[in-house]
Design an enzyme around this catalytic site. Sequence first.
Site, PDB file in Angstrom:
ATOM      1  N   CYS A 160      18.249  71.347  43.385  1.00 19.03           N
ATOM      2  CA  CYS A 160      17.799  70.602  44.569  1.00 19.03           C
ATOM      3  C   CYS A 160      17.952  71.452  45.829  1.00 19.03           C
ATOM      4  O   CYS A 160      17.145  71.370  46.748  1.00 19.03           O
ATOM      5  CB  CYS A 160      18.603  69.318  44.707  1.00 19.03           C
ATOM      6  SG  CYS A 160      20.344  69.584  45.116  1.00 19.03           S
ATOM      7  N   HIS A 215      23.822  66.439  46.518  1.00 16.04           N
ATOM      8  CA  HIS A 215      22.386  66.584  46.321  1.00 16.04           C
ATOM      9  C   HIS A 215      21.776  67.080  47.630  1.00 16.04           C
ATOM     10  O   HIS A 215      22.456  67.133  48.659  1.00 16.04           O
ATOM     11  CB  HIS A 215      21.802  65.226  45.908  1.00 16.04           C
ATOM     12  CG  HIS A 215      20.370  65.259  45.463  1.00 16.04           C
ATOM     13  ND1 HIS A 215      19.883  66.146  44.520  1.00 16.04           N
ATOM     14  CD2 HIS A 215      19.292  64.510  45.844  1.00 16.04           C
ATOM     15  CE1 HIS A 215      18.594  65.935  44.333  1.00 16.04           C
ATOM     16  NE2 HIS A 215      18.210  64.957  45.132  1.00 16.04           N
ATOM     17  N   ASN A 226      12.285  63.746  47.890  1.00 17.79           N
ATOM     18  CA  ASN A 226      13.217  64.102  46.825  1.00 17.79           C
ATOM     19  C   ASN A 226      12.534  65.055  45.843  1.00 17.79           C
ATOM     20  O   ASN A 226      11.341  65.346  45.963  1.00 17.79           O
ATOM     21  CB  ASN A 226      13.687  62.840  46.112  1.00 17.79           C
ATOM     22  CG  ASN A 226      14.997  63.015  45.373  1.00 17.79           C
ATOM     23  OD1 ASN A 226      15.606  64.080  45.413  1.00 17.79           O
ATOM     24  ND2 ASN A 226      15.446  61.973  44.702  1.00 17.79           N
TER      25      ASN A 226
END
Length: 371
Positions: A179, A318, A338
């Site tokens: 991520c 994240h 995302n």
Amino acid sequence: MKKWWNWILAVALICLLFIAIPISLSKNKEQMYRPMFDEYVEKFNKSYKNKTDEYETRFQHFMASMEEIERLNAESRGPDDHRARYGLTKLSDMSKAEYREIHLSDEKVTKHPSHYGKTWKDRRKNHTDDHKREPGDQITNNVYVIIGRQKRAALPMQVDWRTKGAVGPVRDQGMCGACWAFSTVGAMESMAAINTGKMTTLSVQEVIDCAGLGNNGCAGGDICVLLDWLAITDTAVETDSQYPLRLLDGACRLPANATGVRLSSFTCDDLVANEGRILQMLATHGPVAVAVNALTWQNYLGGVVQYHCSGAKADLNHAVQLVGYDLTKDIPYYIAKNSWGTEFGINGYLHLAIGSNICGLANEVASVDVI
């Protein structure tokens, strides 16, 4: 003697009753959730549909997710069309431990950036003077809109870089814990699109394979350490077509004469008490990358996340890209992109409340300039 025996018998019966009630409730839940789980398995085309042992294990995780979904929906507050909504997603058959391991172990925030020497401070812009609240700063929906000391003007009530062609497609990191790479490279390709008027998808795989300074490919990294590495090495990020995504760790294959997008400068700041600065960046500069705590996102469907999401720096796990905001709604929110595919949330996006450091989004905020 008979009285004692009756008393013992009564106690035994009561104990059996308390044991039997939970067992009965558990069986009722299983009976209620079993058809829902069968539909879930079909909808998401789960590979274990004919594997009895795994099927039963996943069913137990599914029931735990159903309980969490009910709790989170009950705790959500605000207008029905804005409050966060939780329900079944492709991740709902994961245990919490598995969800953490696969999806929340990839952003490893560096606690002491100065460990890497003067380079960290020398190669980034310093906006410290702009962070302090000054008399006359506007308040919009309880959010301070800070324009800096040299110039003050109202920020637009809505910003969405997607409508300007400056945000690339939502991607899916799969089982690769990168991520930190997706969000940072996403910010770079957005800034390149703003500069050139053309959106080109840049190579996340190059960063997975090549980035150093403690970044560790699919095993995790940090958005600010990645930017520091890009600045130190003056590495050009090639296009995705030149260095395709594989979602696996590999040897760095960057050619010596790479001619991709290079970092010219970056900021990486703690803006927990200065979210107005984030709004300013989004309105006047472009999308940013942020570290977040996504523990309660497993079953997110839509709406604005406002509660039950720790903002502590120690809980960051994240990273996402903020691509805009909306101050016109009853609950003002950021638009977050995302990297869990378009099936997640709102076509791959989610909305995060402005002004309360929700999910820790203001702990580590990175903006970039590219050439």
